[in-house]
Scaffold this active site. Structure first.
Site, mmCIF file in Angstrom:
data_model
loop_
_atom_site.group_PDB
_atom_site.id
_atom_site.type_symbol
_atom_site.label_atom_id
_atom_site.label_comp_id
_atom_site.label_asym_id
_atom_site.label_seq_id
_atom_site.Cartn_x
_atom_site.Cartn_y
_atom_site.Cartn_z
ATOM 1 N N ILE A 137 -82.799 -6.215 -122.353
ATOM 2 C CA ILE A 137 -82.671 -7.115 -121.225
ATOM 3 C C ILE A 137 -83.050 -8.501 -121.719
ATOM 4 C CG2 ILE A 137 -83.011 -5.429 -119.376
ATOM 5 C CD1 ILE A 137 -85.908 -6.177 -119.195
ATOM 6 N N ASP A 138 -82.572 -9.528 -121.050
ATOM 7 C CA ASP A 138 -82.787 -10.895 -121.519
ATOM 8 C C ASP A 138 -84.261 -11.270 -121.544
ATOM 9 O OD1 ASP A 138 -80.031 -11.130 -121.618
ATOM 10 O OD2 ASP A 138 -79.885 -12.045 -119.630
ATOM 11 N N LYS A 139 -84.576 -12.273 -122.337
ATOM 12 C CA LYS A 139 -85.953 -12.770 -122.450
ATOM 13 C C LYS A 139 -86.573 -13.032 -121.074
ATOM 14 C CE LYS A 139 -88.480 -16.920 -123.804
ATOM 15 N NZ LYS A 139 -88.351 -18.315 -124.307
ATOM 16 N N ARG A 237 -75.793 -12.075 -114.680
ATOM 17 C CA ARG A 237 -75.821 -13.538 -114.590
ATOM 18 C C ARG A 237 -74.406 -14.110 -114.594
ATOM 19 N NH1 ARG A 237 -79.744 -14.924 -119.479
ATOM 20 N NH2 ARG A 237 -79.644 -17.056 -118.626
#
Length: 310
Positions: A137-139, A237
């Site tokens: 998962i993204d930062k 996103r």
């Protein structure tokens, strides 16, 4: 140096040299191409050209890409929120702001650095940079991740993701008021044609499907629960930007006037999968992080100043 060569085709004729190179070679960003031109490691028909040179049909472009430096990954005593652990699997609740695995710009402080200190045995399938990492998962996305402690578990969990059998639900706060109660976004995602640092909905992207249900409306914002059918880079996103409801707080895909300072309000709240050894269906939940929960309470109380339209 890794030497490469390309012949200019009609696809990039009359483009600037730096743009043409980054368009044709996905390993090179526009910024990298500019730097390579300045360093003189790009030639056109044997001659050094400036970045603004307009490439012509059948031009021969020779260039070299620096070999990446070998990263040395060290175990670090970083606190982990371990939701579940056994001999095969670890489920962790990753905080917002933590990178999942090391890269050229993040060699320490990552989830992998923490896992290596916490657990000496992690699967080796993804090499030394991503030991145990089955999915990411993204930062700036918080929430649940499953990590494999051995190769057999890794193969089983990765196959479950590939077969769309693992269940992943996210909570997202998006701009605008979504008027319908639920929906499905079925739009292919790939590298943006205009910005190589971004993903976008593109004609020849990889299939990507996101299901969503509206949970709560606020003034100018909507809280939604998303279920991923596929797992493309930045999928949620990109998809919500595509339907003109970008995520609140998103510095990359959101509007300039947004809320929050720590990145997108996106949380992986539910993770369900079949245990690779026992065959048991396992489901885990992670509560909203404080900043996300506080923003929801602020919106409910109507204390947020109305944003101007961009």
């Amino acid at each position: 140096m890794n030497k490469k060569q390309m012949t200019v085709t009609e696809e990039v004729v009359d483009q600037r040299l730096d743009k043409a190179l980054s368009t044709v070679d996905p390993e090179i960003s526009r910024t990298q191409a500019v730097a390579m031109v300045k360093d003189g490691i790009i030639t056109v028909n044997g001659e050094v050209k400036k970045a603004k040179y307009k490439v012509q049909l059948n031009d021969i472009i020779d260039y070299a890409i620096k070999e990446p430096e070998e990263l040395v990954i060290e175990a670090e005593d970083i606190p982990l929120d371990v939701i579940y652990e056994d001999e095969d699997v670890i489920v962790v609740n990753k905080p917002q702001g933590m990178v999942v695995h090391p890269s050229a710009g993040h060699t320490s402080g990552t989830l992998v650095n923490a896992l290596m200190h916490h657990c000496k045995d992690l699967s080796s399938i993804n090499g030394v940079i991503r030991p145990g990492i089955v999915h990411r998962i993204d930062k700036d996305t918080s929430g649940l991740l499953m990590v494999a402690k051995n190769d057999k578990a890794h193969i089983a969990l990765a196959q479950e993701l590939k077969d769309h059998k693992a269940d992943r639900h996210y909570l997202a706060l998006v701009h605008g008021e979504i008027t319908h109660s639920k929906g499905t976004i079925d739009a292919p995602v790939g590298r943006s044609k205009t910005d190589r640092q971004k993903m976008a909905v593109v004609d020849h992207g990889k299939p990507a499907v996101s299901h969503f249900e509206v949970l709560e409306h606020f003034v100018n914002f909507t809280l939604v629960e998303c279920q991923l059918e596929t797992g493309r880079t930045h999928q949620i996103r990109v998809h919500f930007r595509y339907i003109e409801h970008p995520l609140a707080g998103d510095p990359k895909y959101g509007p300039k006037k947004t809320i929050g300072t720590d990145g997108q309000f996106l949380h992986a709240k539910t993770l369900a999968f079949t245990h690779p050894r026992t065959g048991e269906k396992m489901t885990f939940e992670a509560p909203l992080p404080k900043n996300f929960n506080d923003m929801i309470e602020t919106l409910r109380a109507g204390r947020l100043v109305k944003l101007e339209k961009n």
